[in-house]
Design an enzyme around this catalytic site. Structure first.
Site, short mmCIF file in Angstrom:
data_model
loop_
_atom_site.label_atom_id
_atom_site.label_comp_id
_atom_site.label_asym_id
_atom_site.label_seq_id
_atom_site.Cartn_x
_atom_site.Cartn_y
_atom_site.Cartn_z
N GLY A 156 0.83 -1.21 0.00
CA GLY A 156 0.00 0.00 0.00
C GLY A 156 0.86 1.25 0.00
O GLY A 156 1.82 1.35 0.75
N ARG B 177 1.15 -5.35 -5.31
CA ARG B 177 1.33 -6.54 -4.45
C ARG B 177 1.57 -7.68 -5.43
O ARG B 177 0.76 -7.91 -6.32
CB ARG B 177 0.08 -6.77 -3.62
CG ARG B 177 -0.28 -5.57 -2.72
CD ARG B 177 -1.42 -5.89 -1.78
NE ARG B 177 -2.11 -4.70 -1.31
CZ ARG B 177 -1.75 -3.98 -0.23
NH1 ARG B 177 -0.73 -4.35 0.49
NH2 ARG B 177 -2.45 -2.93 0.14
N ASP C 166 4.89 -4.58 6.05
CA ASP C 166 5.20 -5.93 6.49
C ASP C 166 5.54 -6.91 5.34
O ASP C 166 6.55 -7.60 5.38
CB ASP C 166 3.95 -6.41 7.24
CG ASP C 166 4.23 -7.57 8.13
OD1 ASP C 166 5.20 -7.49 8.90
OD2 ASP C 166 3.48 -8.57 8.04
N THR D 256 3.97 2.92 5.58
CA THR D 256 2.57 2.49 5.63
C THR D 256 1.81 3.42 6.57
O THR D 256 2.35 3.81 7.61
CB THR D 256 2.40 1.04 6.13
OG1 THR D 256 1.03 0.85 6.53
CG2 THR D 256 3.27 0.71 7.32
N ASP E 9 -0.50 2.63 8.36
CA ASP E 9 -1.02 1.87 9.51
C ASP E 9 -0.17 1.96 10.78
O ASP E 9 -0.63 1.63 11.86
CB ASP E 9 -1.20 0.39 9.14
CG ASP E 9 -2.31 0.19 8.15
OD1 ASP E 9 -3.09 1.13 7.92
OD2 ASP E 9 -2.41 -0.92 7.59
N ASP F 203 2.10 0.01 11.78
CA ASP F 203 2.05 -1.30 12.46
C ASP F 203 3.35 -2.09 12.33
O ASP F 203 3.33 -3.32 12.34
CB ASP F 203 0.87 -2.12 11.91
CG ASP F 203 0.97 -2.35 10.42
OD1 ASP F 203 1.84 -1.74 9.77
OD2 ASP F 203 0.19 -3.15 9.89
N ARG G 177 -6.28 -2.50 8.97
CA ARG G 177 -6.75 -3.88 8.91
C ARG G 177 -6.42 -4.62 10.19
O ARG G 177 -7.22 -5.35 10.73
CB ARG G 177 -6.11 -4.56 7.70
CG ARG G 177 -6.82 -5.80 7.25
CD ARG G 177 -6.32 -6.28 5.92
NE ARG G 177 -4.97 -5.80 5.59
CZ ARG G 177 -4.53 -5.64 4.35
NH1 ARG G 177 -5.30 -5.92 3.34
NH2 ARG G 177 -3.31 -5.23 4.12
O1 F6P Z 1 -1.84 0.63 3.66
C1 F6P Z 1 -2.42 -0.23 4.60
C2 F6P Z 1 -3.87 -0.32 4.35
O2 F6P Z 1 -4.27 0.98 4.25
C3 F6P Z 1 -4.76 -1.06 5.32
O3 F6P Z 1 -5.13 -0.34 6.44
C4 F6P Z 1 -5.91 -1.45 4.44
O4 F6P Z 1 -6.61 -2.53 4.92
C5 F6P Z 1 -5.21 -1.79 3.17
O5 F6P Z 1 -4.08 -0.96 3.12
C6 F6P Z 1 -6.02 -1.68 1.94
O6 F6P Z 1 -5.16 -1.63 0.84
P1 F6P Z 1 -5.53 -2.04 -0.64
O7 F6P Z 1 -6.88 -1.53 -0.91
O8 F6P Z 1 -4.48 -1.40 -1.46
O9 F6P Z 1 -5.47 -3.53 -0.68
#
Ligand code: F6P
Length: 327
Positions: free
Chosen positions: A14, A75, A106, A129, A131, A133, A175
């Site tokens: 992300g 990804r 991660d 990120t 997040d 995290d 998430r």
């Molecule tokens: O970047 C992390 C995050 O924002 C999470 O909090 C979220 O669940 C996820 O990415 C969603 O990413 P994508 O829509 O790109 O799969």
């Protein structure tokens, strides 16, 4: 120690505000040190497809202020296979890349660790990120900007919520992480905050809403992290409506707008410090580590440690404070 001559830099997973500032810092530090830089598009996918660009100081002009990532992100499932990684290695070798800087979360770190072990290529990671995290840095790139974005949204929602005496369930990203929910919830004066790490259940929320009602509040805002155990904002709103039928309830999912926007001053400076440090560490022979901010210092943590420590990252004191501010 082998001298590094060509650093491949990429963003993966992300995107997060501040990634461009980190790319810029890597490019400018490396070129200053007479090291070539290759930009790798779309993260690991770009390695497999040999989607490379030779970078110079001007390739990163005027990007520090922009969200997203000029190198794009993806990804990549193929990189999880041995064949995919072999293809990626053959391509970067053919291009003369002899070290990597990986910017991401991660999944990016996991891939970098594996790849570096398999092919003995030096790699440094930069935590990017929204997040927040990741172990090894108090703050990840993009987290501060995302918090500011969310707080701005909460303020706007508060205006309309107060005008109509409504209850809003605002879902924020995370998430597996409640960092944005907690931080923006406190900053935005939320009446309640639900986070994946805290198994609070809905009974506590019922109590908090009943208390807010008894205080005759003109609006109520409940912040819910998307990974909350009660199943997201729509579900929580439905459960609350069953018990408090008289409330005028609305749901607002902030979604991907939280990932965009011009990075805050904090994220720009942090990204610049991290990009600089990543190159310096590679030059000093460090590898398989992440750079990070601890207190006021930029430090490194071995990837193996960063990946194995799944620590509770919510600020306990802030959690306690949140529970007093909403009373
Ligand atoms: O970047 C992390 C995050 O924002 C999470 O909090 C979220 O669940 C996820 O990415 C969603 O990413 P994508 O829509 O790109 O799969």
């Amino acid at each position: 120690m082998k001298k590094i001559t060509n650093i491949g830099v990429f963003t993966s997973g992300g995107d997060a505000p501040g990634m461009n500032a980190a790319i810029r810092a890597v490019v400018r530090t490396a070129i200053y040190e007479n090291i070539q830089v290759t930009g790798i598009y779309r993260g690991y996918q770009g390695m497999i497809d040999a989607d490379f660009v030779n970078m110079n100081r001007r390739s990163v002009s005027s990007i520090i202020q922009h969200g997203g990532t000029i190198l794009k992100s993806a990804r990549c499932l193929e990189f999880k296979t041995k064949e995919g990684r072999q293809k990626a290695y053959d391509n970067i070798k053919a291009h003369g890349i002899d070290a990597l800087v990986a910017i991401g979360g991660d999944g990016t770190f996991t891939g970098a660790d594996l790849f570096s072990k398999e092919f003995e290529i030096p790699v440094m990671c930069i935590p990017g990120t929204i997040d927040n995290d990741l172990y090894g840095s108090d703050y990840t790139l993009g987290y501060d900007t995302a918090n500011n974005t969310v707080i701005e949204a909460i303020d706007k929602i508060r205006d309309t919520a107060s005008s109509h005496s409504r209850v809003f369930f605002v879902e924020v990203m995370g998430r597996d992480s409640g960092c944005i929910a907690l931080n923006a919830g406190v900053g935005g004066g939320a009446e309640a905050i639900l986070m994946p790490e805290v198994d609070s259940g809905v009974t506590e929320l019922f109590d908090e809403l009943a208390l807010a009602e008894s205080r005759e509040k003109s609006s109520m805002i409940v912040i819910i992290a998307e990974g909350d155990q009660n199943g997201g904002a729509y579900n929580v709103a439905k459960i609350v409506k069953e018990k408090f039928d008289h409330l005028d309830i609305k749901v607002s999912i902030l979604g991907h707008l939280q990932r965009g926007g011009s990075p805050s001053s904090f994220d720009r400076v942090l990204a610049t410090r991290m990009g600089f440090k990543a190159v310096k560490e590679l030059m000093a022979g460090n590898s398989r580590a992440t750079v990070g901010l601890r207190g006021t210092a930029i430090v490194t943590t071995p990837l193996e440690e960063a990946l194995s420590r799944k620590e509770f990252k919510l600020d306990e004191e802030l959690l306690a404070i949140a529970n007093i501010m909403n009373k």
